[in-house]
Design a protein around this motif. Structure first.
Motif, mmCIF file in Angstrom:
data_model
loop_
_atom_site.group_PDB
_atom_site.id
_atom_site.type_symbol
_atom_site.label_atom_id
_atom_site.label_comp_id
_atom_site.label_asym_id
_atom_site.label_seq_id
_atom_site.Cartn_x
_atom_site.Cartn_y
_atom_site.Cartn_z
ATOM 1 N N ASP A 93 0.814 -1.224 0.000
ATOM 2 C CA ASP A 93 0.000 0.000 0.000
ATOM 3 C C ASP A 93 0.844 1.270 0.000
ATOM 4 O OD1 ASP A 93 -2.275 1.490 -0.136
ATOM 5 O OD2 ASP A 93 -2.868 1.231 1.971
ATOM 6 N N ILE A 94 1.780 1.334 -0.926
ATOM 7 C CA ILE A 94 2.554 2.557 -1.091
ATOM 8 C C ILE A 94 1.642 3.709 -1.512
ATOM 9 C CG2 ILE A 94 4.234 3.675 -2.629
ATOM 10 C CD1 ILE A 94 5.992 1.267 -2.376
ATOM 11 N N GLY A 95 0.586 3.397 -2.247
ATOM 12 C CA GLY A 95 -0.328 4.434 -2.713
ATOM 13 C C GLY A 95 -0.871 5.300 -1.596
ATOM 14 N N ALA A 96 -1.111 4.704 -0.432
ATOM 15 C CA ALA A 96 -1.661 5.466 0.693
ATOM 16 C C ALA A 96 -0.701 6.524 1.193
ATOM 17 C CB ALA A 96 -2.023 4.508 1.834
ATOM 18 N N ALA A 97 0.590 6.355 0.915
ATOM 19 C CA ALA A 97 1.598 7.286 1.424
ATOM 20 C C ALA A 97 2.143 8.224 0.354
ATOM 21 C CB ALA A 97 2.752 6.499 2.053
ATOM 22 N N LEU A 98 1.692 8.066 -0.890
ATOM 23 C CA LEU A 98 2.210 8.912 -1.962
ATOM 24 C C LEU A 98 1.902 10.387 -1.716
ATOM 25 C CD1 LEU A 98 1.404 6.981 -5.275
ATOM 26 C CD2 LEU A 98 3.654 7.432 -4.290
ATOM 27 N N LYS A 99 2.885 11.234 -1.989
ATOM 28 C CA LYS A 99 2.712 12.678 -1.890
ATOM 29 C C LYS A 99 2.458 13.200 -3.306
ATOM 30 C CE LYS A 99 3.825 12.079 2.367
ATOM 31 N NZ LYS A 99 2.733 11.969 3.370
ATOM 32 N N LEU A 100 1.217 13.593 -3.562
ATOM 33 C CA LEU A 100 0.795 13.960 -4.913
ATOM 34 C C LEU A 100 0.238 15.378 -4.946
ATOM 35 C CD1 LEU A 100 -1.224 10.714 -5.760
ATOM 36 C CD2 LEU A 100 1.130 11.230 -6.441
ATOM 37 N N GLY A 101 0.400 16.018 -6.096
ATOM 38 C CA GLY A 101 -0.247 17.301 -6.317
ATOM 39 C C GLY A 101 -1.742 17.102 -6.520
ATOM 40 N N ARG A 102 -2.461 18.195 -6.477
ATOM 41 C CA ARG A 102 -3.927 18.115 -6.542
ATOM 42 C C ARG A 102 -4.405 17.463 -7.843
ATOM 43 N NH1 ARG A 102 -7.079 23.452 -4.992
ATOM 44 N NH2 ARG A 102 -5.944 22.932 -3.067
ATOM 45 N N SER A 103 -3.757 17.788 -8.954
ATOM 46 C CA SER A 103 -4.206 17.233 -10.227
ATOM 47 C C SER A 103 -4.070 15.721 -10.262
ATOM 48 C CB SER A 103 -3.411 17.854 -11.385
ATOM 49 O OG SER A 103 -2.028 17.554 -11.265
ATOM 50 N N GLU A 104 -2.963 15.200 -9.729
ATOM 51 C CA GLU A 104 -2.767 13.750 -9.693
ATOM 52 C C GLU A 104 -3.740 13.093 -8.726
ATOM 53 O OE1 GLU A 104 -1.283 11.643 -11.409
ATOM 54 O OE2 GLU A 104 0.063 12.841 -12.634
ATOM 55 N N GLN A 105 -4.032 13.733 -7.634
ATOM 56 C CA GLN A 105 -5.004 13.169 -6.699
ATOM 57 C C GLN A 105 -6.376 13.056 -7.346
ATOM 58 O OE1 GLN A 105 -5.046 14.565 -2.594
ATOM 59 N NE2 GLN A 105 -3.049 15.516 -2.853
ATOM 60 N N LYS A 106 -6.748 14.089 -8.103
ATOM 61 C CA LYS A 106 -8.068 14.084 -8.726
ATOM 62 C C LYS A 106 -8.194 13.037 -9.820
ATOM 63 C CE LYS A 106 -9.462 18.882 -7.879
ATOM 64 N NZ LYS A 106 -9.838 20.178 -8.521
ATOM 65 N N THR A 107 -7.071 12.663 -10.441
ATOM 66 C CA THR A 107 -7.122 11.693 -11.552
ATOM 67 C C THR A 107 -6.710 10.290 -11.113
ATOM 68 O OG1 THR A 107 -4.883 12.351 -12.255
ATOM 69 C CG2 THR A 107 -6.749 13.466 -13.302
ATOM 70 N N GLY A 108 -6.815 10.016 -9.831
ATOM 71 C CA GLY A 108 -6.555 8.657 -9.349
ATOM 72 C C GLY A 108 -5.100 8.268 -9.318
ATOM 73 N N GLY A 109 -4.223 9.224 -9.013
ATOM 74 C CA GLY A 109 -2.784 8.953 -9.015
ATOM 75 C C GLY A 109 -2.347 7.845 -8.083
ATOM 76 N N ARG A 110 -3.057 7.668 -6.989
ATOM 77 C CA ARG A 110 -2.669 6.634 -6.019
ATOM 78 C C ARG A 110 -2.881 5.229 -6.551
ATOM 79 N NH1 ARG A 110 -1.536 9.321 -1.466
ATOM 80 N NH2 ARG A 110 -2.564 11.333 -1.175
ATOM 81 N N ARG A 111 -3.625 5.116 -7.660
ATOM 82 C CA ARG A 111 -3.893 3.803 -8.257
ATOM 83 C C ARG A 111 -3.146 3.602 -9.571
ATOM 84 N NH1 ARG A 111 -8.839 5.904 -7.156
ATOM 85 N NH2 ARG A 111 -9.315 6.097 -9.373
#
Length: 229
Positions: A93-111
């Motif tokens: 579950d590295i995705g839960a700890a990813l530090k992402l910008g707002r655009s990546e968060q909105k487009t499902g960057g954690r997946r």
């Protein structure tokens, strides 16, 4: 530097405690969150890819002492490809700890497969820089263990392997259905469902259809094999 709660939890899932916590933070920082005083994980990803390659090459030689170079090459590729790194990243579950910008968060960057795969390689590099090659090797072998043991099957193209599995049981060829599409036109994210005539199915998401189909086929093959075991 102290670790945030999400990074402490990631440390526990990895089974490795960092003497230099800043390395772990950098390893999970995407370029969309980089800025003054905050490096992203691209340089670590570059290094981690090489460390992973060395660990896997050595592991394959030890796993099968009679394998030829022609046999070793596809097995190596199966272990180090981005899809595999992303699968391992999902397991811890590295995705839960990813530090992402707002655009990546909105487009499902954690997946996203690419982001997860890059972060996994960056984490390997972070462990290498923090604890040396032995620490990075131990972490990688622990996380990749079952994949090394099953590498002969994993080295096959997943869609081909699933079709062979279905044909051997008198089933119709698998179907691949696009069930969702998200993200902007220049960077779409596809969700594909692989389905057998038995009703068994599995979904996967990736940045292109081919990768999503391969990942869905792999997930479905693992599911039906486990069910029939």
């Amino acid at each position: 530097m102290k670790l945030s709660a999400d990074l402490k939890e990631l440390e526990q899932r990895l089974g490795y405690r960092f003497a230099r916590p800043d390395l772990l933070r950098q390893a999970v920082t995407h370029g969309s969150m980089s800025g003054p005083g905050r490096e992203d994980n691209q340089r670590l990803e570059f290094l981690g890819d090489r460390v992973l390659g060395l660990v896997m090459a050595q592991a394959l030689l030890e796993h099968d002492k009679t394998a030829t170079e022609g046999q070793l090459a596809p097995r190596f590729n199966a272990l180090v490809r981005k899809e595999t790194c992303a699968d391992v990243a999902r397991e811890v579950d590295i995705g839960a700890a990813l530090k992402l910008g707002r655009s990546e968060q909105k487009t499902g960057g954690r997946r996203k497969m690419a982001l997860l795969g890059d972060a996994m390689e960056a984490v390997i590099a972070a462990v290498y820089l923090d604890g040396g090659f032995d620490a990075a090797q131990a972490l990688t072998l622990r996380l990749w263990g079952k994949r090394i043991a099953n590498v002969e099957d994993d080295a096959k193209d997943a869609k081909t392997a699933l079709q062979e599995w279905a044909q051997a049981r008198g089933l119709e060829p698998p179907l691949y259905l696009e069930t969702a599409r998200s993200g902007p036109d220049h960077a779409p994210v596809f969700t594909i469902e692989a389905r057998l005539s038995t009703g068994d199915q599995a979904e996967a998401t990736a940045s292109n259809k081919r990768q999503a189909e391969q990942a869905a086929a792999k997930a479905l093959l693992a599911r039906v094999r486990q069910a029939k075991a």
